[in-house]
Design an enzyme around this catalytic site. Structure first.
Site, mmCIF file in Angstrom:
data_model
loop_
_atom_site.group_PDB
_atom_site.id
_atom_site.type_symbol
_atom_site.label_atom_id
_atom_site.label_comp_id
_atom_site.label_asym_id
_atom_site.label_seq_id
_atom_site.Cartn_x
_atom_site.Cartn_y
_atom_site.Cartn_z
ATOM 1 N N GLY A 161 56.449 26.970 -10.800
ATOM 2 C CA GLY A 161 56.210 27.312 -12.010
ATOM 3 C C GLY A 161 57.125 27.675 -12.882
ATOM 4 O O GLY A 161 58.334 27.475 -12.540
ATOM 5 N N ILE A 175 58.441 30.875 -13.514
ATOM 6 C CA ILE A 175 59.339 31.651 -12.637
ATOM 7 C C ILE A 175 60.172 30.907 -11.679
ATOM 8 O O ILE A 175 61.364 31.186 -11.635
ATOM 9 C CB ILE A 175 58.531 32.815 -12.088
ATOM 10 N N THR A 180 59.605 38.119 -4.847
ATOM 11 C CA THR A 180 59.005 38.838 -5.993
ATOM 12 C C THR A 180 57.667 38.456 -6.537
ATOM 13 O O THR A 180 57.406 38.680 -7.839
ATOM 14 C CB THR A 180 60.145 38.651 -7.141
ATOM 15 N N SER A 181 56.826 37.815 -5.758
ATOM 16 C CA SER A 181 55.600 37.398 -6.177
ATOM 17 C C SER A 181 54.310 38.480 -5.684
ATOM 18 O O SER A 181 54.153 39.394 -6.653
ATOM 19 C CB SER A 181 55.284 36.298 -5.481
ATOM 20 N N ARG A 182 53.877 38.248 -4.704
ATOM 21 C CA ARG A 182 52.971 39.454 -3.980
ATOM 22 C C ARG A 182 53.196 39.413 -2.529
ATOM 23 O O ARG A 182 53.443 38.399 -1.993
ATOM 24 C CB ARG A 182 51.733 38.811 -4.191
ATOM 25 N N GLU A 210 50.669 47.806 -1.336
ATOM 26 C CA GLU A 210 51.197 48.778 -2.390
ATOM 27 C C GLU A 210 50.087 49.757 -2.898
ATOM 28 O O GLU A 210 48.891 49.514 -3.084
ATOM 29 C CB GLU A 210 51.563 47.956 -3.542
ATOM 30 N N HIS A 237 58.358 47.234 -6.769
ATOM 31 C CA HIS A 237 57.648 46.266 -7.822
ATOM 32 C C HIS A 237 58.422 46.463 -9.025
ATOM 33 O O HIS A 237 57.685 46.825 -10.137
ATOM 34 C CB HIS A 237 56.214 46.680 -7.755
ATOM 35 N N GLY A 297 60.084 44.045 -10.631
ATOM 36 C CA GLY A 297 60.388 42.718 -11.285
ATOM 37 C C GLY A 297 60.106 42.548 -12.732
ATOM 38 O O GLY A 297 60.952 41.967 -13.537
#
Length: 328
Positions: free
Chosen positions: A159, A161, A241-243, A272, A290, A292
């Site tokens: 997408g 990113i 760097t997503s989830r 988290e 986290h 980003g």
């Protein structure tokens, strides 16, 4: 007669410039000490608010939304990811959900690239060696890492990113490969010189670096399972760097400890803010809290989108960043 301003409840402290503008526009209840709402506080908030402004740290599951008052008509999420909101429950109760897409693309891609450089080149290990006072000077075999030029990068999720990561990585001489639910436009694919893999399994087995840039949905939970991680080559690196939920963390830890993967760069984690302490003990893992989207520009832009979504909705129009039913 002046229309009544909607009651907007904000669950975390936002940038001052955003809170100030919000106070000018709406009837706002702010979280001045920036504490995380307890489930009881969240239940009270959905009972009272006309508009709720949550963040990724909040869990708006079916049990919480079942307590929402009839006046709650908008959840204006501060953030692009909305996996913490039960969209089906929100739709069932006639609650519109919005997010803040697009504004964090470049910041998150920058962080992905930073990790992509830091892990193979062992930058954090080198910094720790200096801080400890144990560095004895340059040597031919000291802190040898891996060159990234000429390596194959496999991007999961192409997408906004993912494409921004590809543009950066291409400039660093990496060969771009990707797996996505749908193949991207041919012109973009040509610009990025990107190779499409319909089979994620086949791509994983052939890459030197994997970058996770897809959202967390029921379909992507543990997408990188133990089975899929084992398809990767021993010299390969994983960047996320997503989830955190997209990767089976326990399987990743086992493979890193056994030398079955070369390293990992992680900005997100499954539970988290809790982080598996084994990650923090591994020299071949760069773990970040986290970060980003943590730029002043990005966080302000997120707030501006929240304001626009609320104002548009309050004026009786469809907000521009409404989360559609097919998001998952």
């Amino acid at each position: 007669m002046t229309a009544k301003k909607p009651l907007v409840i904000v669950t975390r402290k936002l940038p001052d410039i955003i809170e100030t503008r919000m106070m000018e526009l709406f009837n706002v209840r702010l979280n001045l000490d920036d504490h995380a709402f307890t489930p009881a506080e969240m239940a009270d908030a959905v009972k009272e608010a006309d508009v709720l402004v949550p963040t990724v740290t909040d869990r708006l599951d079916s049990r919480i939304l079942a307590q929402a008052g009839p006046q709650l008509k908008l959840i204006a999420n501060y953030g692009a990811g909305i996996d913490h909101v039960d969209l089906a429950s929100a739709r069932q109760r006639g609650i519109t959900v919005t997010n803040t897409p697009g504004v964090l693309t470049e910041d998150t891609a920058d962080m992905t690239m930073a990790l992509l450089l830091a892990v193979p080149r062992r930058l954090i290990e080198g910094e720790r060696l200096l801080q400890s006072g144990e560095w004895s000077g340059w040597s031919p075999t000291g802190l040898r890492g891996s060159r990234i030029w000429g390596k194959r990068l496999g991007i999961i999720g192409m997408g906004r990113i993912g494409q921004a990561v590809a543009r950066r990585a291409k400039a660093f001489g990496l060969s771009i490969h990707y797996h996505n639910r749908h193949r991207i436009d041919a012109a973009v694919e040509e610009e990025l010189e990107a190779t499409y893999w319909e089979s994620l399994d086949q791509m994983l087995a052939r890459m030197d670096i994997i970058s996770v840039n897809c959202p967390h949905t029921p379909a992507t939970y543990h997408l990188l399972s133990a089975r899929r991680l084992k398809l990767m080559q021993r010299h390969a690196f994983v960047i996320n760097t997503s989830r955190g939920e997209v990767i089976d963390e326990n399987a990743l830890i086992r493979m890193l400890a056994a030398g079955e993967l070369a390293g990992a760069g992680l900005d997100v984690f499954e539970n988290e803010p809790a982080v598996n302490p084994k990650f923090l003990e591994m020299p071949n893992v760069v773990a970040l809290p986290h970060m980003g989207s943590a730029t002043t520009e990005g966080r302000n832009d997120m707030g501006e989108k929240v304001l626009i979504n609320i104002k548009t909705f309050a004026d009786g129009h469809n907000p521009p960043d409404r989360v559609l039913e097919d998001w998952v």
